[in-house]
Design an enzyme around this catalytic site. Sequence first.
Site, short mmCIF file in Angstrom:
data_model
loop_
_atom_site.label_atom_id
_atom_site.label_comp_id
_atom_site.label_asym_id
_atom_site.label_seq_id
_atom_site.Cartn_x
_atom_site.Cartn_y
_atom_site.Cartn_z
N ASP A 3 -4.55 9.95 -8.76
CA ASP A 3 -3.83 9.20 -7.74
C ASP A 3 -2.54 8.63 -8.32
OD1 ASP A 3 -3.49 8.04 -5.22
OD2 ASP A 3 -4.56 6.21 -5.77
N HIS A 4 -1.45 8.83 -7.63
CA HIS A 4 -0.14 8.31 -8.03
C HIS A 4 0.24 8.72 -9.46
CE1 HIS A 4 0.81 5.94 -4.50
NE2 HIS A 4 -0.45 5.52 -4.48
N ASP A 48 3.69 11.45 -7.65
CA ASP A 48 4.36 10.43 -6.85
C ASP A 48 5.83 10.33 -7.25
OD1 ASP A 48 5.25 8.28 -5.44
OD2 ASP A 48 3.74 6.86 -6.16
N GLU A 59 4.39 12.63 -2.22
CA GLU A 59 4.70 11.48 -1.36
C GLU A 59 6.19 11.38 -1.10
OE1 GLU A 59 4.36 6.58 -1.28
OE2 GLU A 59 2.96 7.72 -2.49
N GLY A 116 -3.42 3.17 1.28
CA GLY A 116 -3.62 1.80 1.74
C GLY A 116 -4.58 1.72 2.91
N ASN A 160 -7.22 6.95 1.76
CA ASN A 160 -7.51 6.34 0.47
C ASN A 160 -8.08 4.94 0.61
OD1 ASN A 160 -6.24 8.69 -0.34
ND2 ASN A 160 -4.70 7.68 -1.60
N VAL A 161 -9.18 4.70 -0.09
CA VAL A 161 -9.83 3.39 -0.05
C VAL A 161 -10.02 2.90 -1.49
CG1 VAL A 161 -11.86 2.08 0.67
CG2 VAL A 161 -11.06 4.01 2.06
N ASN A 162 -9.52 1.73 -1.78
CA ASN A 162 -9.64 1.16 -3.12
C ASN A 162 -9.99 -0.33 -3.06
OD1 ASN A 162 -9.52 0.75 -5.89
ND2 ASN A 162 -7.30 0.73 -5.99
N THR A 163 -9.11 -1.11 -2.43
CA THR A 163 -9.25 -2.56 -2.43
C THR A 163 -10.61 -3.02 -1.89
OG1 THR A 163 -6.86 -2.83 -2.17
CG2 THR A 163 -8.24 -4.72 -1.61
#
Length: 287
Positions: free
Chosen positions: A84-85, A106, A136, A207, A228-231
Amino acid sequence: MLSNAKKILNDAKKGKYAVGQYNINNLEWAKAVLEVSQEKKAPVILGTSEGAVKYMGGFNAIVGMVEGLMKDLKITVPVVLHLDHGQSVENCKKAMDAGYKSVMFDGSELEINENVKRTQEVVNYANKHNASVEAEVGTVGGTEDGIVGGINYASLEECERITTTGITMLAASLGSVHGHYQGTPKLGFKEMSKYAKATNLPLVLHGGSGIPNDQIKKAIGCGEAKINVNTEIQEAFAKGIRKYIEEKLDQKGTGYDPRKIIGTYAYKYMKETVSEKIKLFGTANKA
């Protein structure tokens, strides 16, 4: 065996559902996501930021861990291990050399010509490694693991330019942010539909944590096939650790055992969070 993301995302785009990318930070994270995905028969993407890669020991360590878990847990659903990124072409190549079957370059902070140039180099390398590539354009707002940006909508021209490189999926920034939202998210649904049609690619929503469920469903209908799920998983983990300590379970018997500290509430809450997202995204029984 690890998969690339091309087939599962194209299937999601056609089927009007989304595949979750759940960022992992340790063995428990990966195990929780894999177990729930298997239980729900859902294809899954395990994301690792460059910060997480460094924390967990490196690309080879992560590939070994994930492949080992898949074998021992008898995971049969498609599993994508995704960088990711990725901030450089070099790191994207290192990930693929280690066994990653999907990477994100990215280049969103670069001028579009340079972004296209470097993305093309990553795509050319990925084609030799049976790997998928995410690019992106525009800028996702907020902060995530050292990635900081203000919201900058992607343009149709940028989307069409980056698509010529042969990427698998496109992260077109349209109002989402990393981390916590200040107020109600305002996503560009009109642009999502327009860009998905123009590029004929699965779109990626960064986000994904904190966006209201009705907006998530609307975004999926507009072409967002990877979310995308992180937080929210990090918050579930922290909530579980806090509850364990507040109940003073670490002071009872062998409650200080890290397997109990992490494996009680934190593990339970992470699994519940992933399960909720699989249901929301419509990914259950799509493996």
